[in-house]
Design a protein around this motif. Structure first.
Motif, PDB file in Angstrom:
ATOM      1  N   TYR A  58       1.225   7.296   6.924  1.00  0.00           N
ATOM      2  CA  TYR A  58       0.250   6.398   6.510  1.00  0.00           C
ATOM      3  C   TYR A  58       1.058   5.126   5.764  1.00  0.00           C
ATOM      4  O   TYR A  58       0.895   3.966   5.970  1.00  0.00           O
ATOM      5  CB  TYR A  58      -0.950   6.823   5.794  1.00  0.00           C
ATOM      6  N   VAL A  59       1.827   5.615   4.678  1.00  0.00           N
ATOM      7  CA  VAL A  59       2.593   4.560   3.786  1.00  0.00           C
ATOM      8  C   VAL A  59       3.539   3.824   4.733  1.00  0.00           C
ATOM      9  O   VAL A  59       3.721   2.387   4.648  1.00  0.00           O
ATOM     10  CB  VAL A  59       3.271   5.213   2.759  1.00  0.00           C
ATOM     11  N   THR A  71      -6.859  -1.054   7.079  1.00  0.00           N
ATOM     12  CA  THR A  71      -5.596  -1.061   7.008  1.00  0.00           C
ATOM     13  C   THR A  71      -4.763  -1.948   7.800  1.00  0.00           C
ATOM     14  O   THR A  71      -3.838  -2.648   7.577  1.00  0.00           O
ATOM     15  CB  THR A  71      -4.946   0.458   7.404  1.00  0.00           C
ATOM     16  N   ALA A  81       2.619  -0.216   5.936  1.00  0.00           N
ATOM     17  CA  ALA A  81       3.354  -1.413   5.485  1.00  0.00           C
ATOM     18  C   ALA A  81       3.505  -2.540   6.591  1.00  0.00           C
ATOM     19  O   ALA A  81       3.797  -3.527   6.393  1.00  0.00           O
ATOM     20  CB  ALA A  81       4.758  -0.875   4.904  1.00  0.00           C
ATOM     21  N   GLY A  96      -2.194   5.938   0.704  1.00  0.00           N
ATOM     22  CA  GLY A  96      -1.088   6.943   1.438  1.00  0.00           C
ATOM     23  C   GLY A  96      -1.063   8.159   0.144  1.00  0.00           C
ATOM     24  O   GLY A  96      -0.964   9.281   0.665  1.00  0.00           O
ATOM     25  N   TYR A 126      -4.865   1.981  -9.170  1.00  0.00           N
ATOM     26  CA  TYR A 126      -4.643   3.072  -8.514  1.00  0.00           C
ATOM     27  C   TYR A 126      -5.643   4.155  -8.553  1.00  0.00           C
ATOM     28  O   TYR A 126      -5.878   4.737  -7.720  1.00  0.00           O
ATOM     29  CB  TYR A 126      -3.030   3.653  -8.525  1.00  0.00           C
ATOM     30  N   GLU A 179      -3.720  -0.909  -0.409  1.00  0.00           N
ATOM     31  CA  GLU A 179      -2.902  -0.604   0.868  1.00  0.00           C
ATOM     32  C   GLU A 179      -1.470  -1.255   1.006  1.00  0.00           C
ATOM     33  O   GLU A 179      -1.190  -2.324   0.476  1.00  0.00           O
ATOM     34  CB  GLU A 179      -3.646  -1.546   1.803  1.00  0.00           C
ATOM     35  N   PRO A 180      -0.566  -0.278   1.343  1.00  0.00           N
ATOM     36  CA  PRO A 180      -0.981   1.107   1.806  1.00  0.00           C
ATOM     37  C   PRO A 180      -0.515   2.208   0.731  1.00  0.00           C
ATOM     38  O   PRO A 180      -0.849   3.458   1.253  1.00  0.00           O
ATOM     39  CB  PRO A 180       0.124   1.164   3.080  1.00  0.00           C
ATOM     40  N   PHE A 181      -0.116   1.859  -0.343  1.00  0.00           N
ATOM     41  CA  PHE A 181       0.518   3.039  -1.342  1.00  0.00           C
ATOM     42  C   PHE A 181      -0.633   3.561  -1.861  1.00  0.00           C
ATOM     43  O   PHE A 181      -0.443   5.186  -1.844  1.00  0.00           O
ATOM     44  CB  PHE A 181       1.344   2.297  -2.313  1.00  0.00           C
TER      45      PHE A 181
END
Length: 347
Positions: free
Chosen positions: A234-235, A22, A239, A46, A197, A41-43
């Motif tokens: 996390y998102v 990350t 970022a 998350g 995704y 990362e990060p979407f």
């Protein structure tokens, strides 16, 4: 004792998931290749945390599991439990190897150590630290390490933005060609985007490291809501390394290894005290992931495989077996980290 409240559940999930890839790998990739919305990362990762909370947290908590392999024993039988444990351990070992590799990358930027020596020192430290601790101790240190991580990343991005002349100037310095909706290796179709995704989400939504925290929460509501909040955190925090890779690439040009970007940037722009804080944040991110992985893999080995095979029932013997499992998994991860070509490849 299934006693984790909201602070320990949220930060333990966040810090466990927020590892070397990350910070180090995603920043290095943005530095070298730019960024697209199809990046995991990060979407994607998350969203994984959020889906774990919404779909799996409550039913898994109510089953009173000790490890993920227990689910397969309850749902099927002991044979399936053992097959599941054998399948769940190797990915954890590989992910642990990636974290150790990232730890070594950090050490090489602040010392004169060779990468192999740095990775070995990192592995020894992590194994000792994890063997002496336990799940509750791990959760408490995750809370501290998560706070350090957020503080370190926020400090770095604030200093870089000020150095660039403000937020608008920093954003204006990004080359538009380095930011795309679809990555260069992704098919620009609906199913191509869905696949980018689906792979990280489907591959991680019931990751044993996440479930080890979810089933330790004090109630099903804490398990569910804690995972959802951790995913949002996390998102947002995830970022920051990507943003730094885009706005600060010119500050540290021509790095031989893109994964050295974030530590090299911090070394250049932060004062000594700030750099020490940032390195502590990076190491915290790695430690909070490694200790969980080693505990989970060691637990699967001891609780679901070796213990039942040798009819181990004494609690002290179980504890010694689990600690031995942690050491074995750590040694295997070290071997893989030394043979890998980078954090991203191992992940």
């Amino acid at each position: 004792g299934r006693s984790l409240g909201y602070p320990l559940t949220i930060f333990s999930l966040f810090a466990t998931w927020f590892g070397a890839e990350t910070c180090i790998s995603s920043a290095g990739r943005a530095y070298e290749e730019g960024f697209s919305l199809t990046s995991a990362e990060p979407f994607a990762y998350g969203i994984t945390l959020m889906l774990t909370g919404v779909i799996f947290a409550v039913p898994m908590w109510r089953m009173k599991l000790t490890t993920m392999a227990d689910f397969f024993r309850i749902r099927y039988d002991g044979r399936v439990e053992k097959v599941a444990a054998l399948m769940l351990i190797p990915p954890s070992v590989l992910w642990s190897a990636a974290q150790l590799r990232g730890f070594g990358q950090v050490l090489t930027t602040i010392t004169s150590l060779e990468l192999g020596t740095a990775v070995a020192i990192a592995a020894g430290f992590c194994v000792v630290y994890t063997t002496l601790g336990g799940l509750l101790a791990d959760a408490i240190t995750d809370l501290i390490q998560g706070g350090l991580l957020i503080l370190g990343l926020v400090l770095l991005v604030v200093v870089v933005v000020i150095d660039q002349g403000g937020i608008m100037a920093a954003l204006a310095s990004i080359d538009p060609a380095r930011v795309t909706i679809v990555g260069p290796d992704v098919s620009p179709t609906f199913f191509g985007l869905l696949e980018e995704y689906a792979i990280p989400i489907a591959g991680s939504v019931v990751a044993v490291e996440l479930l080890s925290r979810v089933i330790a929460a004090r109630s099903p509501q804490v398990a569910r809501n804690g995972a959802v909040v951790a995913g949002g955190l996390y998102v947002v925090i995830g970022a920051i390394p990507v943003l730094l890779g885009l706005i600060a690439a010119r500050l540290v040009p021509n790095l031989p290894d893109a994964e050295q970007f974030l530590p090299a940037l911090a070394l250049q722009v932060l004062p000594s005290a700030g750099y020490v804080l940032f390195v502590g944040a990076l190491i915290s991110a790695i430690l909070s992931t490694v200790d969980t992985i080693l505990l989970v893999a060691g637990g699967l080995l001891a609780h679901n495989l070796i213990g039942p095979a040798f009819h181990v029932t004494d609690e002290r013997a179980k504890l010694r077996l689990a600690r031995t499992g942690v050491v074995f998994v750590g040694a295997t991860a070290l071997y893989l980290a030394l043979g890998g070509r980078g954090v991203a490849e191992l992940v």
